[in-house]
Design an enzyme around this catalytic site. Structure first.
Site, PDB file in Angstrom:
ATOM      1  N   SER A 164     -79.411  69.393  23.053  1.00  0.00           N
ATOM      2  CA  SER A 164     -79.875  70.784  23.001  1.00  0.00           C
ATOM      3  C   SER A 164     -79.050  71.610  23.966  1.00  0.00           C
ATOM      4  O   SER A 164     -78.556  71.084  24.975  1.00  0.00           O
ATOM      5  CB  SER A 164     -81.350  70.850  23.411  1.00  0.00           C
ATOM      6  OG  SER A 164     -81.716  72.175  23.716  1.00  0.00           O
ATOM      7  N   TYR A 185     -87.375  68.232  29.546  1.00  0.00           N
ATOM      8  CA  TYR A 185     -86.648  68.344  28.269  1.00  0.00           C
ATOM      9  C   TYR A 185     -85.143  68.470  28.520  1.00  0.00           C
ATOM     10  O   TYR A 185     -84.344  67.771  27.894  1.00  0.00           O
ATOM     11  CB  TYR A 185     -87.176  69.563  27.501  1.00  0.00           C
ATOM     12  CG  TYR A 185     -86.577  69.756  26.125  1.00  0.00           C
ATOM     13  CD1 TYR A 185     -86.891  68.888  25.079  1.00  0.00           C
ATOM     14  CD2 TYR A 185     -85.717  70.817  25.854  1.00  0.00           C
ATOM     15  CE1 TYR A 185     -86.360  69.072  23.807  1.00  0.00           C
ATOM     16  CE2 TYR A 185     -85.190  71.017  24.581  1.00  0.00           C
ATOM     17  CZ  TYR A 185     -85.517  70.140  23.566  1.00  0.00           C
ATOM     18  OH  TYR A 185     -84.989  70.327  22.307  1.00  0.00           O
TER      19      TYR A 185
HETATM   20  N1  LIG Z   1     -86.007  73.795  17.085  1.00  0.00           N
HETATM   21  C1  LIG Z   1     -85.185  74.038  18.090  1.00  0.00           C
HETATM   22  O1  LIG Z   1     -85.070  75.167  18.588  1.00  0.00           O
HETATM   23  C2  LIG Z   1     -84.317  72.919  18.641  1.00  0.00           C
HETATM   24  C3  LIG Z   1     -83.193  73.242  19.422  1.00  0.00           C
HETATM   25  C4  LIG Z   1     -82.406  72.216  19.941  1.00  0.00           C
HETATM   26  C5  LIG Z   1     -82.714  70.896  19.673  1.00  0.00           C
HETATM   27  N2  LIG Z   1     -83.814  70.613  18.907  1.00  0.00           N
HETATM   28  C6  LIG Z   1     -84.120  69.201  18.661  1.00  0.00           C
HETATM   29  O2  LIG Z   1     -84.073  68.951  17.281  1.00  0.00           O
HETATM   30  C7  LIG Z   1     -84.935  67.847  16.973  1.00  0.00           C
HETATM   31  C8  LIG Z   1     -85.838  68.221  15.804  1.00  0.00           C
HETATM   32  O3  LIG Z   1     -86.626  69.292  16.216  1.00  0.00           O
HETATM   33  P1  LIG Z   1     -87.390  70.276  15.224  1.00  0.00           P
HETATM   34  O4  LIG Z   1     -87.193  71.641  15.759  1.00  0.00           O
HETATM   35  O5  LIG Z   1     -87.060  69.985  13.803  1.00  0.00           O
HETATM   36  O6  LIG Z   1     -88.872  69.866  15.624  1.00  0.00           O
HETATM   37  P2  LIG Z   1     -90.124  69.331  14.822  1.00  0.00           P
HETATM   38  O7  LIG Z   1     -91.212  69.270  15.845  1.00  0.00           O
HETATM   39  O8  LIG Z   1     -90.322  70.129  13.600  1.00  0.00           O
HETATM   40  O9  LIG Z   1     -89.666  67.851  14.406  1.00  0.00           O
HETATM   41  C9  LIG Z   1     -89.664  66.766  15.310  1.00  0.00           C
HETATM   42  C10 LIG Z   1     -89.932  65.503  14.532  1.00  0.00           C
HETATM   43  O10 LIG Z   1     -89.880  64.386  15.436  1.00  0.00           O
HETATM   44  C11 LIG Z   1     -90.972  63.545  15.126  1.00  0.00           C
HETATM   45  N3  LIG Z   1     -91.339  62.755  16.306  1.00  0.00           N
HETATM   46  C12 LIG Z   1     -91.883  63.179  17.466  1.00  0.00           C
HETATM   47  N4  LIG Z   1     -92.125  62.136  18.286  1.00  0.00           N
HETATM   48  C13 LIG Z   1     -91.705  61.022  17.623  1.00  0.00           C
HETATM   49  C14 LIG Z   1     -91.691  59.635  17.928  1.00  0.00           C
HETATM   50  N5  LIG Z   1     -92.167  59.175  19.098  1.00  0.00           N
HETATM   51  N6  LIG Z   1     -91.195  58.794  17.018  1.00  0.00           N
HETATM   52  C15 LIG Z   1     -90.726  59.237  15.826  1.00  0.00           C
HETATM   53  N7  LIG Z   1     -90.713  60.529  15.468  1.00  0.00           N
HETATM   54  C16 LIG Z   1     -91.202  61.415  16.360  1.00  0.00           C
HETATM   55  C17 LIG Z   1     -92.093  64.487  14.710  1.00  0.00           C
HETATM   56  O11 LIG Z   1     -93.110  63.823  13.995  1.00  0.00           O
HETATM   57  C18 LIG Z   1     -91.321  65.493  13.869  1.00  0.00           C
HETATM   58  O12 LIG Z   1     -91.192  65.089  12.521  1.00  0.00           O
HETATM   59  C19 LIG Z   1     -85.681  67.518  18.279  1.00  0.00           C
HETATM   60  O13 LIG Z   1     -85.024  66.434  18.914  1.00  0.00           O
HETATM   61  C20 LIG Z   1     -85.510  68.773  19.099  1.00  0.00           C
HETATM   62  O14 LIG Z   1     -85.596  68.536  20.478  1.00  0.00           O
HETATM   63  C21 LIG Z   1     -84.607  71.584  18.371  1.00  0.00           C
END
Ligand SMILES: NC(=O)c1ccc[n+]([C@@H]2O[C@H](COP(=O)([O-])OP(=O)(O)OC[C@H]3O[C@@H](n4cnc5c(N)ncnc54)[C@H](O)[C@@H]3O)[C@@H](O)[C@H]2O)c1
Length: 257
Positions: A149, A164
């Site tokens: 991130s 985080y």
């Molecule tokens: N949305 C943003 O702004 C953003 C920015 C940078 C990075 N990210 C990263 O992108 C990734 C996806 O995020 P998103 O925005 O789609 O979020 P989201 O919350 O929609 O999806 C996260 C997914 O991870 C799964 N998950 C959580 N804990 C878990 C575990 N212990 N085992 C297996 N699965 C697990 C959840 O069930 C969910 O399906 C994450 O790693 C997040 O940190 C997101």
């Protein structure tokens, strides 16, 4: 596009508006088989079946808690069974997408929260990579894409705070060191550092917080999940062969360095 048929394994790919599900659909649209691994096994199987039917590719879903070694091993073994049976093509790509964030200010964090955020993001990436890497090395070809991130690079500033940022920074270190260690094997390891992406991960954020986030982005908006998926599938392609140990920023200019 993959010329030989291969399977892409994705963690964290059942959330309705998430990066994972969009990426799974993009892999499938390019002819990859897909494996969906997420906390809810039934939902993982359903998402996989829907994607398999829509794109006419082999697909499989299984439960996983990426932070739990036994659960990761069980998921790996279930996938291996499918590949040995010829139901799924060999695994060629692993997208470590599962993650959780936390907006808790530093002095209000507990050791439990610290461990939870580190375990799912950093340890999860470690465990799942360790499980799926040996088969890729044996095949002499593989692509690992790790989800960091912009928070790792500039010290938060989107939503997630200290644990985080620390966990996502650990993923960058893991990516670089592993890429160097296994360079000769044909398996590349890269990371992406998205800025704000329009998903459910910031559930609970206020309109003011969202406006402040967008105000700090030269492009003036969140990324779409499609814009993130495009980079993940590129890093999984034949064409990305000379990229390893790199970090690709996808942040709309919010961190230019
Ligand atoms: N949305 C943003 O702004 C953003 C920015 C940078 C990075 N990210 C990263 O992108 C990734 C996806 O995020 P998103 O925005 O789609 O979020 P989201 O919350 O929609 O999806 C996260 C997914 O991870 C799964 N998950 C959580 N804990 C878990 C575990 N212990 N085992 C297996 N699965 C697990 C959840 O069930 C969910 O399906 C994450 O790693 C997040 O940190 C997101």
């Amino acid at each position: 596009m993959t010329s030989i048929q291969r399977t892409a394994v994705l963690t964290g790919a059942t959330s309705d508006r998430g990066i994972g599900i969009t990426t799974a659909r993009r892999y499938a649209s390019q002819g990859w088989g897909v494996v969906i691994l997420d906390l809810d096994g039934e939902k993982s199987a359903k998402v996989a079946a829907d994607i398999g039917n829509e794109f006419n590719v082999p697909a499989f879903g299984h439960e996983i808690d990426v932070a739990n070694e036994g659960s990761v091993t069980a998921a790996y073994e279930a996938v291996k069974k499918e590949t040995i049976a010829g139901i799924l093509p060999p695994v060629g790509a692993l997208a470590n997408i599962a993650g959780i964030t936390s907006p808790v200010p530093f002095l209000e964090t507990t050791l439990d929260l610290w461990h939870k955020v580190m375990d799912v993001n950093a340890t999860g990436t470690y465990l799942v990579t360790k499980a799926f890497l040996p088969d890729m090395i044996e095949a002499g070809w593989g692509r690992i894409v790790n989800m960091s991130s912009v928070s790792a690079q500039r010290g938060g500033g989107v939503f997630g705070k200290v644990p985080y940022s620390a966990a996502k920074a650990a993923i960058l270190g893991l990516t670089k060191a592993l890429a160097r260690e296994i360079g000769a094997t044909g398996v590349t390891v890269n990371a992406i550092t998205p800025g704000a992406v329009d998903t459910n991960i910031r559930v609970g954020s206020t309109d003011e917080q969202e406006a402040a986030i967008n105000a700090g982005i030269p492009l003036g908006r969140n990324a779409t999940t499609e814009e993130i998926a495009a980079v993940i599938t590129f890093l999984s392609s034949e064409e990305s062969a000379y990229l390893t140990g790199t970090t690709i920023d996808i942040n709309g200019g919010s961190h230019i360095h």
